[in-house]
Design a protein around this motif. Structure first.
Motif, PDB file in Angstrom:
ATOM      1  N   ALA A 124      15.847  -3.730   6.133  1.00 43.06           N
ATOM      2  CA  ALA A 124      16.118  -2.301   6.006  1.00 43.06           C
ATOM      3  C   ALA A 124      16.871  -2.003   4.710  1.00 43.06           C
ATOM      4  CB  ALA A 124      16.909  -1.812   7.213  1.00 43.06           C
ATOM      5  N   ASP A 125      17.789  -2.886   4.349  1.00 43.07           N
ATOM      6  CA  ASP A 125      18.509  -2.693   3.087  1.00 43.07           C
ATOM      7  C   ASP A 125      17.567  -2.776   1.898  1.00 43.07           C
ATOM      8  OD1 ASP A 125      20.888  -2.384   4.433  1.00 43.07           O
ATOM      9  OD2 ASP A 125      21.431  -4.507   4.281  1.00 43.07           O
ATOM     10  N   ARG A 156      15.570   0.392   1.684  1.00 46.31           N
ATOM     11  CA  ARG A 156      16.381   1.484   1.146  1.00 46.31           C
ATOM     12  C   ARG A 156      16.549   1.364  -0.358  1.00 46.31           C
ATOM     13  NH1 ARG A 156      20.624   0.432   4.681  1.00 46.31           N
ATOM     14  NH2 ARG A 156      19.695   0.842   6.685  1.00 46.31           N
ATOM     15  N   GLU A 157      16.770   0.153  -0.832  1.00 45.23           N
ATOM     16  CA  GLU A 157      16.958  -0.049  -2.271  1.00 45.23           C
ATOM     17  C   GLU A 157      15.688   0.273  -3.057  1.00 45.23           C
ATOM     18  OE1 GLU A 157      18.252  -4.047  -2.742  1.00 45.23           O
ATOM     19  OE2 GLU A 157      20.231  -3.674  -1.877  1.00 45.23           O
ATOM     20  N   ILE A 192      11.798   3.144   2.345  1.00 45.99           N
ATOM     21  CA  ILE A 192      12.192   3.558   3.694  1.00 45.99           C
ATOM     22  C   ILE A 192      11.575   4.908   4.042  1.00 45.99           C
ATOM     23  CG2 ILE A 192      14.340   4.686   3.028  1.00 45.99           C
ATOM     24  CD1 ILE A 192      13.921   2.472   6.102  1.00 45.99           C
ATOM     25  N   TYR A 193      11.369   5.753   3.027  1.00 42.79           N
ATOM     26  CA  TYR A 193      10.762   7.061   3.267  1.00 42.79           C
ATOM     27  C   TYR A 193       9.296   6.919   3.644  1.00 42.79           C
ATOM     28  CZ  TYR A 193      15.060   8.515   1.058  1.00 42.79           C
ATOM     29  OH  TYR A 193      16.380   8.687   0.754  1.00 42.79           O
TER      30      TYR A 193
END
Length: 68
Positions: free
Chosen positions: A25-26, A29-30, A34-35
């Protein structure tokens, strides 16, 4: 007793989840992916709810025909 035991197990599983780091998940996001994941999940859920709504309306029409 079963009810109490199941709640205890669920709470222990929930608390063990907080202590773990979610590396995937990290990374999403980076990278900004994630979108994309959220958009795909939303499209699937909207499609599922649309399908269920249409199926319910068709079943209601068939039930009304059978009542007549």
């Amino acid at each position: 007793m079963k009810y109490f035991l199941s709640i205890l197990i669920l709470l222990s599983v929930q608390f063990s989840g907080y202590s773990q780091d979610v590396e995937m998940a990290d990374a999403f996001r980076e990278d900004g992916k994630i979108y994309v994941v959220i958009a795909v999940i939303l499209v699937i859920l909207i499609g599922l709810f649309t399908f269920l709504f249409r199926m319910d309306s068709k079943i209601s029409k068939l039930e009304n025909r059978l009542k007549k």
